[in-house]
Design a protein around this motif. Structure first.
Motif, short mmCIF file in Angstrom:
data_model
loop_
_atom_site.label_atom_id
_atom_site.label_comp_id
_atom_site.label_asym_id
_atom_site.label_seq_id
_atom_site.Cartn_x
_atom_site.Cartn_y
_atom_site.Cartn_z
N VAL A 56 0.87 -1.06 0.01
CA VAL A 56 0.07 -0.04 0.00
C VAL A 56 0.86 1.24 0.15
O VAL A 56 0.93 2.24 -0.78
N THR A 57 2.01 1.23 0.84
CA THR A 57 2.84 2.33 0.96
C THR A 57 3.40 2.67 -0.41
O THR A 57 3.45 3.62 -0.90
N ALA A 58 3.92 1.53 -1.04
CA ALA A 58 4.59 1.85 -2.44
C ALA A 58 3.58 2.26 -3.14
O ALA A 58 3.86 2.94 -4.23
N ILE A 59 2.33 1.79 -3.14
CA ILE A 59 1.41 2.33 -4.24
C ILE A 59 1.37 3.66 -3.84
O ILE A 59 1.20 4.75 -4.82
N VAL A 60 0.99 4.42 -2.86
CA VAL A 60 0.58 5.52 -2.49
C VAL A 60 2.19 6.45 -2.80
O VAL A 60 2.01 7.50 -3.71
N PHE A 61 3.30 5.83 -2.71
CA PHE A 61 4.68 6.47 -2.98
C PHE A 61 4.55 6.56 -4.46
O PHE A 61 4.93 7.79 -5.13
N SER A 62 4.36 5.46 -5.13
CA SER A 62 4.33 5.78 -6.79
C SER A 62 3.50 6.39 -7.18
O SER A 62 3.77 7.37 -8.17
N LEU A 63 2.12 6.58 -6.50
CA LEU A 63 1.24 7.59 -6.99
C LEU A 63 1.55 9.24 -6.97
O LEU A 63 1.29 9.91 -7.67
N LEU A 103 2.20 13.77 0.15
CA LEU A 103 1.53 12.17 -0.05
C LEU A 103 2.85 11.35 0.07
O LEU A 103 2.65 10.32 0.69
N MET A 104 3.89 11.58 -0.47
CA MET A 104 5.19 10.90 -0.72
C MET A 104 5.71 10.76 0.83
O MET A 104 5.98 9.54 1.19
N LEU A 105 5.80 11.91 1.58
CA LEU A 105 6.21 11.73 2.90
C LEU A 105 5.24 10.89 3.95
O LEU A 105 5.49 10.05 4.86
N LEU A 106 3.95 11.03 3.49
CA LEU A 106 3.04 10.05 4.20
C LEU A 106 3.40 8.55 3.80
O LEU A 106 3.38 7.77 4.97
N VAL A 157 6.15 7.38 3.20
CA VAL A 157 7.26 6.93 3.99
C VAL A 157 7.27 6.85 5.36
O VAL A 157 7.60 6.13 6.02
N LEU A 171 4.81 10.24 -7.15
CA LEU A 171 5.51 10.49 -8.30
C LEU A 171 4.91 10.44 -9.45
O LEU A 171 5.16 11.52 -10.31
#
Lengths: 475, 195, 101, 506, 654
Positions: C10-17, C38-41, C43, C19
């Motif tokens: 999930v975090t990977a998805i949010v991170f890539s979203l 969002l990215m920091l979120l 992380v 980006l």
């Protein structure tokens, strides 16, 4: 374990920053003279303190948050010294460019504080905080020229991309944290070493993101694209500032994360570093050729120099790291000179940005031209300037590490790079001046600039002491 | 799948959807609100992960202050309509590609065969008297005091920087007269001869 | 108990979203700032997750500091945004092209 | 007696002198800077004479050694010394500087101090590069030299100076890039940067090949050898007279010097293996470049091409030793060829340097380098014409001038290598005469073709003096070259000894 | 004894240096005095040596003055070999040189380059002395090139004249072609003998000749000595102007006439003859080389003489005659009659110098008019010149009992007796040459001194005999031209104790002179006997034809020309050597140079590779620069792509 006397420099700088903040707010002053003086005083004080503390043996302080070691000290010293020069070169510039009151000094001090924290951090938390404390004031510094659209654009680009890079760095750190179970650099190193090959994958995953974040701060390909725009868009003084000390700090960041935190993963990160460094040398040197704006040209050259500096890490030997450190210090000096020159040349309403603005400098101010000549040859890595010895150390480390091919690539690209430095020299020396007015620069700046330029020559003739120090740090 | 997990999946799905909405929303106000929603969903996940204090901080401080600031700026700038999303239309496959690669690699990497933590046993629940606030409080002013101070400086920097960036100077704010200047004016300054 | 892999995905998805959002968004600087948040979120969520699994407060402390820094970042970012808006009367990403080459 | 560190003095005195000259500065007191520069040049020459006087002819190794640890962290030493190979070059450097200072006495009016400073700096660096025993020190001087010469061409050069200077710089810089890697590689294996330590290394053939190529690139550019010679016509043509002199007299010698110092002794097996390639390149330089020189319309360009051709001889003489020894099996037979190469270098420095000075003198007066702008100069400047005839004849390789000695020795030894090598090499007898005398005829003979020549300004005393010094050297060396040969005889033997044994590890 | 030789050689140099460097200070008279004294001293010393070595049969001197170059196993010295041959040469050289010096006082009287001229001819004398006294190849070459140089300088003496400077350049270049062969020959000698000292080479020669072969082309082992001899002879061909390297000599006539007498008739051009004679021990070992020499010499003797018939410039006629006579000498060498060659060299030096100086006198009288068509009937204006010229002409035409007769007849007879391959052709050539020689010689005599005066009135009014400094040398030279042959033929060719002593080595099986000696019964008998020989009648026929064509029926030549245009054309074009050279060598080289320079050097290497890589870098630079678009999302994309690529790469390889 809290050893407060070891953080005296930080405390001093912080305290003085607050003083400057208050002075700037409440004391009416003409032309920021007091702020300037206080800033320089801060730097000198910090320098003295750091030098006094230099001989204290390596100590991990504040529960492993920070470390006091010679690497941190030497980097701090370089940061102070270069900042003293930066402030000196920028004073006149800031006096006649409308960049606010004392804020640039204040932001500069804060940023330097961030660098100090960064280079001595021994925990991902302090590392990150130091990094941000260094970066945030810089974002502001870049955009501080409020009447310039280019400055704010540069600030925005820097900010967004910097934030992405921080995000990536953090993402990588989180993975490393997950894999090793610690944020403490010593423990991370231990954890990494303890991880067997099968379980290394997550470390590599984190590593890639960490390297991306590092590469951004250093401004190397393909994380370099902010750099030319920011260097060009920022006011000269800000460019000068961000081109020097942060690079030194970035070396600290790199050393802490790669060498201290992940020494056993060197096979993996050296591969990344090699690719990045080749790309940087390639792109930096090639694109610099096509530039007409000297700040932009030097920006690309700084990308290339970043690539060279990474070569030391590619060698993954103590000799390589110390050569990289030496290179970083030398680069700081060269960059100081190069951007300092532009800052000094700038007049009210005239940024001296175009290479053509240097036309016939030899006729207008031969001494300045000569110093710039030394700086440029040093950047090109031609002996007897110290730039050559910096490259020599790197190449020797590479050859010793059986990376002869990389040394060859680096040298060939250095040849390409020499071309654009030569072009600037050509403009300064061979072309006729369009404007024969002599260039006047205040005495103290001239002295500082002379010291700067001659240091490049002097260190070229007698580089052994500095090289020796750098060697001691990693041996 | 127990209830906690179920709640987690709900939260996750909402988090992802609201994230998607953030990046796709054409109206910035809506974007901010979706972001707020994403934060709240995250806070829920954090609380599931027994980081209650952080979850609350995220909602109270972050959503309450930072997101409000965002909203404030959006409204201040008064940018309501955005032009059509040419970028999204043209480049979404690349976006998907990026997404797939990162997620795919993540999936591969965190498989239990590669990731000790995933392979190991799940951590036990904290005891009932465990207080996240307490635990953090115990270390922040002791072990992490240095970092805490640095964070404080960062906030100070943020204030200084934001003010110096956005502050347009007193001149813009008040229409004060410079009487001395007015008195000392000379005809040359005021009259220009037209030749 | 939450499966660690799922959270990470999930975090990977949010991170890539986030980006993807930065790359796809060409009109609104604010969205970029939000993407950074969002990215920091993502992380932070990672850290919280690992802190929980490792039973180590360090990760949570880090999150705490990241939140502080993120707030500071937001302040500065918004300040620069306002500067840009003052100059250009727009916050269109496409219009930030004075510097290139 | 306190032993003066001759070599260091010879290096640093001119450099310090250059600083002094620079600070005396401005074009207002140009005369003062000229006097100071001349003084320094003369003092250097005197010191050089002392050095020569103390030089032992029988000692093949380095003499006057100075060795100070310079960068201990990298193992770099400030190690100087001269042997028979470098001794003549050191002498050459000091003489050249003196001559250049004299020749530019009246011709340079702009930035006089800087102009003279570049030459003084160059002298120091030349002495440095020839007397460096540490390979990094060698490289440092080698590269550092580019700076003054680059500025010299660029500031005081002709119309196309920028192109020429940049081309020169990049060419040589690119050439020497790989040399540095080779030096570093050798250092890693020899654990020392000292050149003599490299000789003791045993390297496999592939390694030798790569090192040979790396050095070859650097030195071939300097010599220059075909096909990396194209910088030279441009640089020579555009450089001011003094610059051309230094380029021709000293810079080109570095290439051969490098071959003798590095290629031959360190990688003899590769040398042995690719010898025919080297000889073919040398012959191309002699014949092809000689033919090209025939059609040049620009005097400087013509002399530049003739330089390449003459240096081709030196290359030939240097590398032919392998074939000669292979054919006769006697190392003693190879001396002639190598010594021929040495003497060819030395002689070329004087005669070509003098020709460049002469052309510079003409250029200062007529402002053209084109042959067709001249004619009948001998009517107005008979003494000058006579002196130039001496240099032209030396360029042609006429017995009695220094130009003959090297050519004679090399052609004679070439016959030992192969008839056809000698045949092609000897073609220079015809080609050299054709282009040199053709130019001479067009410029000096014939009727006075223009008003400018009719009113040509007579030679100034310093210019005449410079030319007389060179003419005297050219003739004395042609008539009695033995003393010069004696200088390097022992060291040539040393080099040959190193070059003729296999260095492949057993 | 050594001091005498040093003095002998160095005095002319001294004179030259003084006249050359101190010219303005010592003035014109000073210049000619100092050089004449220098050469005079040499002459006197030469005569002393001649007395001491040839007449009193003194010991040969062979010593080294100093070492020029020493390189381990090789050593090149400057050294002197004073034997019969070199002493004879010394006398000839210094004698003619001295007379030319004196003559030049008058001839060059009004020339602005007076001092320079004397410096040059004195320098020339020095070089020539070096050449003939050398005891090794190096010194031979030193003098060889030295005389070539001075020849070049003197031909170009009037350097305003394009023809003069071109002639000089051509002379130098063609000589260089010869030297090209010579230096290769020296290379070969050094390679196979390990020394270039005459004595050591001669000592080793038989052994080397017997055992050593050398393949220039693969699988063609040729005798080393043959190769050496032919290569060296190529040098001689250049210097002694043998076909096809003869082309420079006619053009050398652009120089002042005394030079033509000294350099291009009496001394320098005979250097080749001297060299072959000097190297007779070597040449005797190679019949191939001798045969080659024979054919070349015979060809030169006949064909260049024929060209002389169509020349109108008085000096050119003599120049072609010189070519032809040199051909005779070379032919003599080819049949191993080295002494005969040297003998002809000596007599030729006298009568050809006389003819040139006489022509010079005529030219002086005619105010530098050289075209014989504008002369005629000069005999009565310049009686001394006429008489002496006539003596020279008779000698040249080999009319007994003048010197030329003896030497030339000896050669013709020697060729007749020779069994060398090519001797039959050579015999035909030399006999036919006798006719041609007489024809052009007397054509010149008749056109210049007889018939109606054809010059303009202005010139005619100024015609008078030349001053004494001019005619005195003529008179002096007339003496040996008339009697030297009779005096020397016995001691030189047929004596049991020959004048050239041991300097000449002849293989008994080739020794035609010895054979000839059996028929020799004294000088007068030989003269008398000649009346029944073919060459005599050929010579008489030549004189007769000349008389018919140029005195009796002056309009005939034009008629002949009309009827045989092609022949005339060929002769006027001198068999097309010049055109061939111009087309093939000069233009060919230029075209090649053009191609090498413009195509190979400029286009391919410079523009293509060097600037091309520059352009490549430039265009790559621009391309990369364009990638820096200025758009933030591109920057971010670059970062992301970077991370993703690294990620995939690292994760996949691990």
């Amino acid at each position: 374990m809290l050893d407060f006397h070891l953080i005296l420099p930080e405390m001093f700088v912080l305290g003085m920053s607050c003083v400057v903040l208050l002075v700037d707010l409440f004391v009416k002053q003409r032309q920021q003279a007091l702020t300037y003086a206080l800033t320089q005083l801060t730097m000198i004080g910090a320098l003295i303190l750091t030098v006094l503390l230099y001989s204290v043996p390596t100590t991990v302080n504040f529960h492993g948050m920070i470390i006091h070691d010679s690497l941190a000290s030497i980097l701090r010293i370089v940061i102070y010294v270069s900042s003293i020069f930066v402030f000196m070169y920028s004073r006149d510039y800031m006096r006649h460019q409308n960049t606010g009151q004392g804020e640039p000094y204040l932001l500069g001090l804060f940023s330097i504080l961030g660098m100090m924290v960064l280079v001595s951090s021994y925990n991902f938390i302090t590392l990150y905080l130091g990094l941000e404390l260094m970066s945030l004031p810089i974002y502001a510094l870049v955009a501080l020229q409020r009447d310039s659209a280019r400055a704010s654009e540069a600030g925005m680009k820097y900010f967004i991309l910097g934030a992405i890079a921080s995000g990536m760095l953090l993402y990588g750190m989180s993975m490393l944290y997950g894999a090793t179970g610690s944020l403490d650099i010593a423990n991370v190193a231990y954890g990494v070493a303890a991880t067997d090959h099968l379980h290394q994958l997550i470390l590599i995953f984190g590593l890639v993101f960490v390297v991306a974040g590092l590469a951004f701060k250093l401004g190397v390909v393909p994380f370099h694209m902010w750099l030319p725009d920011v260097y060009t868009g920022a006011p000269n003084a800000a460019t000068l500032f961000i081109a020097v000390a942060p690079k030194v700090a970035a070396f600290g960041l790199l050393a802490r994360l790669l060498v201290y935190a992940m020494p056993t993963l060197e096979l993996q990160w050296s591969e990344l570093i090699i690719i990045i460094s080749i790309l940087s040398m390639f792109v930096g040197n090639f694109v610099a050729i096509a530039q007409t704006n000297i700040k932009r040209m030097l920006a690309y050259s700084s990308i290339a120099h970043g690539g060279y500096m990474l070569l030391g890490f590619a060698a993954t030997t103590p000799a390589g790291y110390s050569a990289a450190l030496f290179y970083t210090i030398v680069y700081a000096l060269m960059s100081l000179g190069g951007f300092g020159m532009i800052t000094l040349m700038a007049k009210k309403g005239f940024e001296a940005e175009s290479i053509e603005d240097l036309r016939g400098l030899n006729e207008r101010n031969p001494w300045l031209a000569f110093l710039m000549l030394i700086i440029l040859f040093s950047m090109a890595g031609i002996p007897p300037t110290v730039g050559f010895f910096a490259k020599l150390g790197l190449l020797e480390a590479l050859v010793s590490a059986h990376l002869v091919w990389l040394a060859v690539v680096a040298l060939i690209l250095a040849v390409v790079g020499a071309y654009y430095y030569l072009r600037v020299i050509k403009v300064m020396y061979f072309d006729k001046a369009t404007n024969n007015q002599p260039i006047k620069i205040s005495t103290d700046s001239t002295v500082a600039f002379s010291i700067n330029g001659l240091l490049l020559l002097g260190l070229g003739l007698f580089p052994s002491m500095l090289i020796h120090w750098c060697h001691l740090i990693f041996s | 799948m127990n209830l906690v997990q179920f709640i987690f999946y709900i939260f996750s799905a909402l988090l992802i959807m609201s994230s998607l909405a953030v990046i796709l929303s054409r109206n910035p106000v809506r974007g901010v609100l979706f972001l707020v929603f994403a934060f709240i969903m995250s806070a829920g996940i954090w609380i599931i992960l027994q980081a209650e204090f952080l979850g609350l901080v995220l909602i109270l401080v972050y959503v309450g202050a930072v997101m409000t600031l965002f909203l404030f700026v959006v409204m201040m700038l008064n940018i309501e309509k955005l032009p059509p999303r040419t970028g999204v239309k043209k480049y979404w496959p690349y976006g998907i590609l990026i997404l797939l690669i990162i997620v795919g690699v993540t999936c591969y990497v965190i498989g239990p065969e590669h990731f000790a933590l995933a392979a190991g046993p799940a951590p036990g629940e904290h005891s009932a008297d465990y207080s996240n606030v307490n635990a953090l409080g115990m270390v922040i002013y002791t072990k992490y005091v240095y970092a805490f101070e640095v964070a404080a400086v960062i906030l100070l920097v943020a204030i200084v920087a934001a003010i110096s960036l956005a502050f347009r100077g007193w001149a813009g704010l008040s229409k004060r007269q410079n009487i001395a200047k007015q008195v000392q004016t000379t005809p040359e300054e005021r009259i220009r001869m037209v030749k | 108990m939450l499966p660690i892999a799922d959270v990470l995905i999930v975090t990977a998805i949010v991170f890539s979203l986030s980006l993807v959002g930065i790359v796809l968004n060409r009109h609104n600087l604010i969205v970029l700032l939000m993407c950074v948040e969002l990215m920091l979120l993502a992380v932070n969520t990672n850290f919280v997750l690992f802190a929980h699994y490792l039973n180590d407060t360090a990760g949570e402390v880090f999150v705490f500091f990241i939140l502080a820094v993120a707030a500071a970042e937001a302040a500065i970012g918004l300040a620069i945004l306002i500067l840009i808006f003052r100059h250009k009367r727009t916050i269109n990403v496409d219009d930030l092209d004075l510097l290139k080459g | 007696m306190i032993h003066l560190p001759y070599l260091s003095t010879l290096i640093w005195l001119p450099i310090l002198g250059a600083i002094v000259v620079l600070f005396l500065g401005g074009d207002k007191n140009a005369h003062l800077s000229r006097m100071v520069a001349l003084g320094i040049a003369i003092i250097s020459l005197l010191i050089c004479c002392l050095l020569w006087a103390d030089f032992s002819y029988t000692n093949a190794g380095y003499q006057f050694q100075e060795n100070v640890s310079w960068i201990p962290a990298y193992g770099i030493n400030y190690a100087l010394g001269v042997d028979g190979i470098s001794m003549p070059m050191v002498i050459l450097s000091t003489i050249t500087t003196l001559v250049v200072v004299l020749a530019s006495w009246h011709s340079i009016k702009r930035h006089v101090a800087q102009y003279l400073a570049t030459f003084l700096v160059m002298q120091g660096m030349m002495v440095g590069v020839f007397s460096a025993v540490d390979s990094i020190l060698f490289y440092v001087f080698w590269e550092a030299m580019l700076i003054p010469i680059y500025l010299n061409i660029g500031i005081w050069g002709g119309d196309n100076r920028v192109y020429a200077s940049v081309k020169f710089f990049i060419y040589t810089f690119a050439g020497s890039a790989l040399m540095l890697v080779a030096i570093l590689y050798l250092r890693v294996h020899a654990h020392s940067f000292m050149i003599p330590d490299f000789y003791a290394l045993r390297l496999t053939r592939p390694v030798q090949d790569l090192i040979f190529i790396a050095f070859l690139l650097a030195f071939a550019v300097k010599v220059p050898m075909w096909p990396v010679h194209t910088w030279l016509p441009d640089a020579h043509t555009e450089a001011p007279a003094g610059g051309s002199v230094v380029l021709a007299a000293l810079m080109l010698k570095l290439g051969i010097y490098g071959f003798l110092r590095f290629n031959l002794p360190i990688t003899p097996d590769t040398g042995q293996a690719i010898i025919w390639g080297m000889i073919v390149l040398a012959l191309i330089a002699i014949v092809y470049i000689g033919i090209i020189a025939i059609m040049q319309k620009d005097m400087k360009r013509l002399i530049a091409y003739s330089s390449i051709s003459h240096m081709g001889f030196a290359v030939l003489g240097t590398f032919m030793v392998y074939i000669i020894v292979a054919k006769t099996g006697n190392m003693k037979d190879a001396y002639l060829s190598l010594e021929g190469a040495m003497i060819q270098m030395i002689s070329h420095a004087f005669s070509t340097g003098a020709l460049f000075i002469g052309i510079g003198i003409l250029y200062d007066r007529i402002h053209s380098r084109m042959i067709h702008d001249y004619g009948g100069v001998a009517h107005k400047l008979p003494v000058f014409a006579a002196l130039m005839m001496v240099f032209a004849l030396s360029n042609v390789g006429l017995p009695g001038t220094s130009g003959f000695v090297g050519e004679f020795m090399i052609i004679l030894s070439a016959f030992k290598a192969s008839f056809w090598v000698a045949f092609l090499a000897a073609s220079t007898l015809i080609l050299g005469a054709a282009y040199t005398l053709w130019m001479y005829k067009r410029v000096f003979f014939g009727k006075i073709t223009s008003e400018k020549i009719e009113n040509i300004e007579p030679l100034h005393f310093p210019e005449l003096l410079a030319l007389f010094i060179l003419a005297a050297i050219v003739i004395v060396m042609g008539v009695y070259p033995l003393p010069v040969l004696d200088i390097f005889h022992a060291s040539v033997g040393q080099i040959l000894h190193e070059s003729l044994m296999s260095k492949i590890p057993v | 004894m050594h001091e005498i030789i040093y003095a002998l050689v160095l005095f002319p140099l001294l004179g030259s240096v003084i006249a050359g460097f101190l010219g303005p200070q010592i003035g014109r008279a000073g210049a000619h005095w100092v050089t004449i004294i220098g050469v005079g001293v040499s002459f006197v010393l030469s005569c002393l040596l001649f007395k001491g070595i040839v007449m009193d049969d003194g010991a040969t001197l062979n010593f080294n003055a100093y070492t020029w170059v020493a390189s381990c196993s090789f050593q090149f010295d400057v050294g002197f070999l004073i034997d019969h041959l070199s002493v004879t040469m010394l006398v000839i050289v210094t004698f003619v040189s001295l007379l030319v010096h004196i003559y030049s006082i008058g001839y060059m009287h009004d020339d602005p380059g007076y001092q320079r001229f004397f410096a040059y001819i004195s320098l020339f004398t020095f070089m020539m002395l070096l050449l003939v006294t050398g005891n090794n190849f190096f010194q031979l070459f030193l003098g060889w090139e030295g005389v070539g140089l001075v020849s070049y300088l003197l031909i170009s003496f009037w350097f305003s004249k394009n023809a003069a400077t071109s002639g000089g350049l051509k002379a130098f270049l063609v000589n260089r072609v010869g030297d090209f062969g010579m230096i290769l020959g020296m290379g070969a000698i050094l390679t196979f003998f390990g020394t270039i000292d005459f004595a050591s080479v001669f000592a080793q020669a038989p052994a080397v000749a017997a055992h050593t072969t050398f393949a220039i082309f693969a699988n063609t082992p040729w005798s080393v000595v043959s190769i050496i001899c032919i290569l060296l002879f190529i040098g001689a061909m250049g210097k002694s102007a043998q076909v096809p390297l003869h082309i420079w000599l006619p053009e050398s006539m652009e120089g002042p006439t005394p030079i033509s007498a000294l350099i291009h008739a009496a001394t320098m051009v005979t250097a080749g003859i001297y060299m072959v004679a000097r190297l007779s021990p070597l040449y005797e070992l190679s019949s191939a080389a001798l045969s080659f020499i024979l054919v070349i010499g015979a060809t030169t003797a006949l064909f260049t003489g024929i060209v002389g018939v169509v020349q109108n410039d008085i000096k050119r006629v003599i120049a072609y005659s010189t070519l032809s006579q040199l051909g005779y000498m070379v032919t003599a060498l080819g049949v191993s009659a080295f002494s005969a060659g040297v003998f002809h060299l000596a007599t030729h030096a006298a009568f050809k110098a006389l003819l040139f100086l006489g022509a010079g006198s005529v030219i002086l009288g005619m105010h530098h008019e050289q075209d014989m068509r504008k002369m005629g009937g000069l005999a009565k204006y310049m009686p001394i010149t006429y008489v002496t010229f006539l003596i020279g002409a008779l000698s040249l035409a080999a009319i007994p009992p003048f010197s030329g007769f003896y030497s030339k007849d000896a050669i013709i007879e020697a060729v007749h007796l020779s069994t060398m391959p090519g001797a039959h052709y050579a015999y035909f050539a030399v006999v036919a040459g006798a006719f041609v020689t007489a024809l052009y010689t007397f054509r010149a005599v008749f056109m210049t001194f007889h018939g109606k005066p054809r010059m303009d009135a202005e010139t005619k009014s100024h015609l008078r005999e030349s001053p004494w400094v001019v005619w005195l040398p003529l008179v002096i030279l007339a003496v040996p031209s008339a009697i030297l042959g009779a005096l020397w033929i016995q001691p030189m060719l047929f004596a049991s104790d020959p004048m050239l002593g041991q300097a000449i080595t002849v293989d008994p099986k080739y020794d035609v002179l010895k054979q000839l000696g059996t028929h020799f019964h004294g000088v007068w008998a030989m003269a008398a006997h000649s009346v029944v020989t073919l060459p005599f009648w050929f010579a008489i026929a030549g004189v007769a034809v000349a008389w018919v064509f140029y005195i009796w029926k002056p309009h005939w030549p034009a008629k002949v020309v009309k009827h045989s245009r092609w022949l005339h054309f060929i002769l006027i074009k001198k068999y097309g050597f010049d055109d061939f050279n111009d087309l093939v060598f000069v233009r060919g080289t230029k075209r090649m140079a053009n191609f090498f320079y413009n195509v190979c050097d400029r286009e391919i290497i410079d523009n293509g590779l060097v600037n091309g890589s520059g352009r490549l870098i430039q265009s790559m630079s621009l391309y990369l620069k364009r990638m820096q678009t200025g758009y933030m999302y591109h920057y971010a994309l670059a970062m992301i792509i970077g991370v993703l690529v690294f990620l995939l790469w690292q994760v996949l390889i691990n």
